[in-house]
Write a protein that holds these residues in place. Structure first.
Motif, mmCIF file in Angstrom:
data_model
loop_
_atom_site.group_PDB
_atom_site.id
_atom_site.type_symbol
_atom_site.label_atom_id
_atom_site.label_comp_id
_atom_site.label_asym_id
_atom_site.label_seq_id
_atom_site.Cartn_x
_atom_site.Cartn_y
_atom_site.Cartn_z
ATOM 1 N N GLN A 112 0.817 -1.208 0.000
ATOM 2 C CA GLN A 112 0.000 0.000 0.000
ATOM 3 C C GLN A 112 0.853 1.262 0.000
ATOM 4 N N ALA A 113 2.103 1.176 0.494
ATOM 5 C CA ALA A 113 2.993 2.332 0.504
ATOM 6 C C ALA A 113 3.378 2.761 -0.908
ATOM 7 N N LEU A 114 3.274 1.838 -1.853
ATOM 8 C CA LEU A 114 3.534 2.191 -3.251
ATOM 9 C C LEU A 114 2.580 3.279 -3.725
ATOM 10 N N GLY A 115 1.393 3.340 -3.115
ATOM 11 C CA GLY A 115 0.409 4.351 -3.483
ATOM 12 C C GLY A 115 0.873 5.777 -3.248
ATOM 13 N N ARG A 116 1.922 5.963 -2.459
ATOM 14 C CA ARG A 116 2.494 7.312 -2.291
ATOM 15 C C ARG A 116 3.103 7.808 -3.592
ATOM 16 N N TRP A 117 3.504 6.881 -4.455
ATOM 17 C CA TRP A 117 4.230 7.237 -5.668
ATOM 18 C C TRP A 117 3.436 6.979 -6.941
ATOM 19 N N LEU A 118 2.519 6.018 -6.891
ATOM 20 C CA LEU A 118 1.770 5.629 -8.081
ATOM 21 C C LEU A 118 0.307 5.419 -7.727
ATOM 22 N N GLN A 119 -0.553 5.851 -8.626
ATOM 23 C CA GLN A 119 -1.991 5.673 -8.462
ATOM 24 C C GLN A 119 -2.498 4.732 -9.547
ATOM 25 N N ARG A 120 -3.323 3.770 -9.137
ATOM 26 C CA ARG A 120 -4.006 2.916 -10.109
ATOM 27 C C ARG A 120 -5.139 3.739 -10.744
ATOM 28 N N VAL A 121 -5.072 3.932 -12.056
ATOM 29 C CA VAL A 121 -6.152 4.604 -12.785
ATOM 30 C C VAL A 121 -6.702 3.604 -13.803
ATOM 31 N N VAL A 122 -7.982 3.294 -13.669
ATOM 32 C CA VAL A 122 -8.629 2.315 -14.540
ATOM 33 C C VAL A 122 -9.574 3.060 -15.481
ATOM 34 N N PHE A 123 -9.322 2.908 -16.779
ATOM 35 C CA PHE A 123 -10.202 3.480 -17.790
ATOM 36 C C PHE A 123 -11.253 2.422 -18.112
ATOM 37 N N SER A 124 -12.486 2.681 -17.667
ATOM 38 C CA SER A 124 -13.523 1.662 -17.648
ATOM 39 C C SER A 124 -14.669 1.978 -18.589
ATOM 40 N N ASP A 125 -15.276 0.930 -19.097
ATOM 41 C CA ASP A 125 -16.481 1.057 -19.911
ATOM 42 C C ASP A 125 -17.460 2.012 -19.223
ATOM 43 N N ALA A 126 -17.913 3.014 -19.976
ATOM 44 C CA ALA A 126 -18.773 4.045 -19.390
ATOM 45 C C ALA A 126 -20.158 3.525 -19.043
ATOM 46 N N ARG A 127 -20.540 2.349 -19.571
ATOM 47 C CA ARG A 127 -21.890 1.846 -19.346
ATOM 48 C C ARG A 127 -22.052 1.125 -18.026
ATOM 49 N N GLU A 128 -20.974 0.460 -17.559
ATOM 50 C CA GLU A 128 -21.068 -0.312 -16.321
ATOM 51 C C GLU A 128 -19.752 -0.232 -15.564
ATOM 52 N N PRO A 129 -19.804 -0.024 -14.260
ATOM 53 C CA PRO A 129 -18.564 -0.004 -13.482
ATOM 54 C C PRO A 129 -18.020 -1.411 -13.285
ATOM 55 N N LEU A 130 -16.791 -1.480 -12.828
ATOM 56 C CA LEU A 130 -16.233 -2.767 -12.429
ATOM 57 C C LEU A 130 -17.132 -3.417 -11.385
ATOM 58 N N PRO A 131 -17.352 -4.719 -11.489
ATOM 59 C CA PRO A 131 -18.234 -5.387 -10.519
ATOM 60 C C PRO A 131 -17.516 -5.793 -9.237
ATOM 61 N N LEU A 132 -16.382 -5.155 -8.932
ATOM 62 C CA LEU A 132 -15.639 -5.468 -7.714
ATOM 63 C C LEU A 132 -14.989 -4.196 -7.194
ATOM 64 N N PRO A 133 -14.742 -4.109 -5.891
ATOM 65 C CA PRO A 133 -14.159 -2.892 -5.330
ATOM 66 C C PRO A 133 -12.663 -2.798 -5.609
ATOM 67 N N LEU A 134 -12.160 -1.559 -5.604
ATOM 68 C CA LEU A 134 -10.732 -1.308 -5.753
ATOM 69 C C LEU A 134 -10.236 -0.546 -4.525
ATOM 70 N N SER A 135 -10.594 -1.037 -3.364
ATOM 71 C CA SER A 135 -10.279 -0.358 -2.112
ATOM 72 C C SER A 135 -8.936 -0.769 -1.527
ATOM 73 N N ASP A 136 -8.239 -1.713 -2.188
ATOM 74 C CA ASP A 136 -6.983 -2.222 -1.657
ATOM 75 C C ASP A 136 -5.812 -1.301 -1.921
ATOM 76 N N PHE A 137 -5.984 -0.315 -2.819
ATOM 77 C CA PHE A 137 -4.854 0.483 -3.301
ATOM 78 C C PHE A 137 -5.398 1.822 -3.777
ATOM 79 N N HIS A 138 -4.579 2.846 -3.730
ATOM 80 C CA HIS A 138 -4.997 4.183 -4.159
ATOM 81 C C HIS A 138 -5.438 4.133 -5.625
ATOM 82 N N SER A 139 -6.742 4.331 -5.890
ATOM 83 C CA SER A 139 -7.312 4.050 -7.210
ATOM 84 C C SER A 139 -8.248 5.156 -7.678
ATOM 85 N N LYS A 140 -8.399 5.240 -8.985
ATOM 86 C CA LYS A 140 -9.373 6.141 -9.587
ATOM 87 C C LYS A 140 -9.915 5.487 -10.854
#
Length: 361
Positions: free
Chosen positions: A177-205
Motif C-alpha cells: 500500500q505504501a507504493l500508493g504514495r508514488w503511483l496511483q491505479r487509474v482504470v479506464f472503464s467502460d462508461a456503461r457499467e462499473p467494475l463489478p468489484l471494489p478497488l479499495s486495496d490500493f490508491h485508485s481512480k
C-alpha cells in the motif's frame, strides 16, 4: 519413436469456484469477469486459448462480461471486443512477434523509438474501430494504468523518474500500500457499467473510457518505464505521467471474492497471481488469498513449458538474447504460439467436462 508431449493445461480454482465446478460444471453464463495479466511476450502463449474463449466458447453468452487488462493483457482484451475476435487476436500475435525497430544490428532502440512502434501497432489494430470496442453488446473493457504521483513521478524526467521509481521500489518493500504514495491505479472503464468489484486495496481512480482516451490509455497501459515513454495527460483522467498498468497490478490480484455474483475465468501463463510488478522478487506475496475464492486459473504446466523453444515462455529477455538474430526470435516465438494450440485443445476438452483435474488455487 518420438516421445509424446506432456499435457499442457492445468486448472486451479479457489474454494467457491471449485465447489461450483464440482456441483454444476461450468457454462459461459457463469463467467462474469475475465482478467488478463501484464507480462509482455509471455502473453503470447495464451493466444490460441484466447481465440478459443472469445471466438467460440464465450461468443454465445448473452450477459455482460467484464474484461480487465494491464499492458499486453489490455491489448488482448480489446482485441476480444472486436467483431471478429479470432482474427483480431491472431493479428495481435503476428504484429507483436514481427515488431521491429529499424535500428542497426546490435543497437538498442530508444524509448522514443519503441513507443512509436507500439503506437503504430495499436493504430493498425484499433484505428477507426474505437466504437466497436466501446459499444460491444456484451463485453465491457477496463484498462489498468499506473499514474505517477508527486514531484518525482508526476512528470517523466531523465533524473526524477529513476529517483521516483527507486523510492517506489523501497516503499513497496515495506508494504504494498505504501507504493500508493508514488503511483496511483487509474482504470479506464467502460462508461456503461462499473467494475463489478471494489478497488479499495490500493490508491485508485476510475475514468470512463471514450473514443478520445481509448488509444492513449491502451498505450499507457503497455508503457514500461525506461523501455517506453510515459503517456502524459490522458483525456478525462487526472493530469500526469501514465505508465504500464502492470506496475501497480502485474497480475490483477484483486478482490474478486467481493463480487455479488458470478465466477472469474482467468487465462494466465502461471498459477500465481503476483500483485504488482515490483513484487516479482517478493515470493511471500505470490500466494493465493481469500480474494481469489471465486477464481479459476487456466495455466500451462511447467513440464509442458519445458518443451517450448529455449525451454521457457517467450519473454522480454529474448529481445536481448536474439539481439543480432531477429529471424531467430521470430521463429522461436512463432513456434511457441503454434505449440500453444495444445493448450486451447485441452481447454476445449476441459470446458466440456470441467470437474476433472481442477486443483485448489
Amino acid at each position: 519413436m518420438a516421445a509424446s508431449r506432456p499435457r499442457a493445461l492445468q486448472v486451479y480454482a479457489g474454494p467457491r469456484a471449485l465447489a461450483h465446478l464440482r456441483e454444476r460444471g461450468l457454462k459461459p453464463a457463469d463467467v462474469r469477469v475475465v482478467p488478463a495479466a501484464a507480462g509482455g511476450p509471455k502473453g503470447l502463449i495464451l493466444n490460441p486459448l484466447d481465440r478459443l474463449l472469445f471466438g467460440h466458447w464465450l461468443a454465445g453468452s448473452r450477459h455482460p462480461v467484464h474484461l480487465l487488462g494491464a499492458s499486453i493483457g489490455a491489448w488482448r482484451m480489446a482485441c476480444a471486443m472486436q467483431p471478429g475476435p479470432d482474427a483480431a487476436l491472431a493479428e495481435l500475435a503476428h504484429g507483436y512477434i514481427h515488431q521491429q525497430f529499424n535500428v542497426p544490428d546490435g543497437e538498442w532502440p530508444s524509448a522514443a523509438k519503441v513507443s512509436r512502434v507500439f503506437v503504430d501497432l495499436l493504430a493498425r489494430q484499433f484505428g477507426g474501430r474505437e466504437q466497436q470496442v466501446l459499444h460491444h453488446p456484451r463485453l465491457r473493457l477496463h484498462v489498468f494504468t499506473s499514474r505517477g504521483r508527486g514531484v518525482l513521478l508526476g512528470r517523466e524526467g531523465r533524473v526524477r523518474t529513476p529517483l521516483g521509481y527507486a523510492a517506489a521500489f523501497t516503499s513497496n518493500l515495506a508494504k504494498r500500500q505504501a507504493l500508493g504514495r508514488w503511483l496511483q491505479r487509474v482504470v479506464f472503464s467502460d462508461a456503461r457499467e462499473p467494475l463489478p468489484l471494489p478497488l479499495s486495496d490500493f490508491h485508485s481512480k476510475s475514468v470512463p473510457l471514450s473514443a478520445a482516451n481509448l488509444a492513449p490509455a491502451m498505450q499507457a497501459s503497455g508503457s514500461i518505464p525506461f523501455v517506453l515513454q510515459a503517456v502524459h495527460d490522458i483525456p478525462g483522467g487526472p493530469p500526469g505521467a501514465y505508465w504500464d498498468g502492470g506496475i501497480t497490478d502485474y497480475h490483477l490480484h484483486l478482490d474478486y471474492a467481493a463480487m455479488d455474483s458470478g465466477l472469474v475465468l482467468y487465462p494466465h501463463f502461471q498459477q500465481q497471481l503476483v500483485p504488482g510488478w515490483l513484487d516479482k522478487g517478493l515470493k511471500r506475496r505470490h500466494g493465493a488469498s481469500p480474494k481469489l475464492d471465486n477464481v479459476m486459473v487456466l495455466a500451462p504446466r511447467p513440464e509442458w513449458i519445458a518443451t517450448l523453444p529455449n525451454a521457457k515462455l517467450p519473454d522480454r529477455n529474448d529481445f536481448k538474447a536474439y539481439r543480432f538474430d531477429r529471424p531467430g526470435r521470430i521463429a522461436a516465438w512463432t513456434a511457441a504460439v503454434a505449440a500453444a494450440q495444445q493448450l486451447a485443445d485441452e481447454a476445449a476438452d476441459w470446458l466440456a467436462a470441467p470437474v476433472q483435474d481442477a486443483l485448489p488455487l
